[in-house]
Enzyme design. Structure first.
Site, mmCIF file in Angstrom:
data_model
loop_
_atom_site.group_PDB
_atom_site.id
_atom_site.type_symbol
_atom_site.label_atom_id
_atom_site.label_comp_id
_atom_site.label_asym_id
_atom_site.label_seq_id
_atom_site.Cartn_x
_atom_site.Cartn_y
_atom_site.Cartn_z
ATOM 1 N N SER A 135 -3.038 -27.342 19.889
ATOM 2 C CA SER A 135 -3.103 -27.565 21.322
ATOM 3 C C SER A 135 -1.701 -27.759 21.912
ATOM 4 O O SER A 135 -0.856 -26.877 21.790
ATOM 5 C CB SER A 135 -4.007 -28.780 21.599
ATOM 6 O OG SER A 135 -4.268 -28.923 22.962
ATOM 7 N N HIS A 148 -5.752 -22.964 22.492
ATOM 8 C CA HIS A 148 -7.000 -22.932 23.261
ATOM 9 C C HIS A 148 -6.714 -23.315 24.707
ATOM 10 O O HIS A 148 -5.641 -23.860 25.017
ATOM 11 C CB HIS A 148 -8.041 -23.881 22.644
ATOM 12 C CG HIS A 148 -7.642 -25.323 22.633
ATOM 13 N ND1 HIS A 148 -7.552 -26.084 23.780
ATOM 14 C CD2 HIS A 148 -7.292 -26.146 21.620
ATOM 15 C CE1 HIS A 148 -7.184 -27.308 23.486
ATOM 16 N NE2 HIS A 148 -7.005 -27.383 22.171
#
Length: 244
Positions: free
Chosen positions: A121, A144
């Site tokens: 992330s 993501h």
């Protein structure tokens, strides 16, 4: 003679105590006893990156209010030659993670990162923020879309804000790596890999193939590269002084 020996032992004990305190409280240590006589600051980014809200006490965290002052001290301290950044993080607060990444990227001294375990992330911008980056063969990186906990208002301005935040992350990664921005967005919006989520998992050499990370390697290779960058930086500064 005995008195001087006691003072030396006491000083050594105090230095060791301070070193242990730095590791325990901030995940940071100063490395000096190497063949090149380079002074390296080693900093860890582990667990979840904590933002303005405190996470539960049982959660492993990296606190940005600890890291930012340490990075400022590394930049301003003439006794520090370079920075080694070790990462094993699940991500966390986007604003705090980007703030740390921007600080690392703006340091004038040589910097090297090593992804151990994972850098997921917002950990991706952190991993690419250094001058050179490594990932261990089993290390992972997860890309993501931005996610948010709690109540979200389902209105166009909310989606525009999410898009703006994602673009900031994509631009930073693209600027500090060899990964293309369009390809990064494609990896971010992938629907065929993560269960009940969008995104892509890259393992070891896959992160290198995508241009995110410079090289697959471990701590030995990371230190070799950092020492090499430091020596080049010293030679450049010496030459500049001669020209003045």
């Amino acid at each position: 003679m005995a008195e001087k020996k006691r003072e030396t032992e006491q000083e050594t004990a105090e230095q060791q105590k301070a070193k242990n305190e730095g590791v325990r409280e901030f995940g940071e240590i100063q490395l000096r006893n190497n063949r090149q006589n380079n002074r390296i600051s080693l900093l860890t980014i582990i667990g979840e990156i904590e933002g303005h809200d405190c996470l539960p006490a049982a959660t492993k965290t990296t606190k940005y209010e600890h890291v930012l002052p340490r990075l400022a001290e590394i930049e301003d301290n003439m006794e520090v030659d370079g920075l080694m950044l070790l990462l094993n993080t699940v991500g966390g607060d986007v604003e705090s993670g980007l703030a740390i990444a921007e600080m690392v990227a703006s340091i004038s001294k040589p910097t090297v990162s090593l992804v151990l375990g994972g850098s997921h992330s917002i950990g991706v911008p952190l991993a690419v923020s250094t001058d050179y980056s490594f990932i261990v063969p089993s290390g992972t990186m997860v890309i993501h879309p931005v996610r948010m906990n709690g109540t979200v208002i389902g209105a166009q301005p909310t989606y525009d804000y999410f898009k703006q935040m994602q673009n900031r992350i994509l631009r930073f990664i693209h600027t500090h790596s060899d990964a293309g921005e369009a390809r990064l967005e494609e990896l971010m919006m992938n629907t065929g890999m993560l269960t009940k989520d969008l995104g892509t998992i890259l393992v070891g050499s896959q992160a290198v193939e995508e241009g995110l990370i410079d090289e697959v390697g471990g701590i030995r290779q990371a230190f070799e590269r950092l020492h090499s960058l430091i020596e080049k930086n010293k030679a450049f500064n010496d030459k500049r002084k001669e020209m003045c």
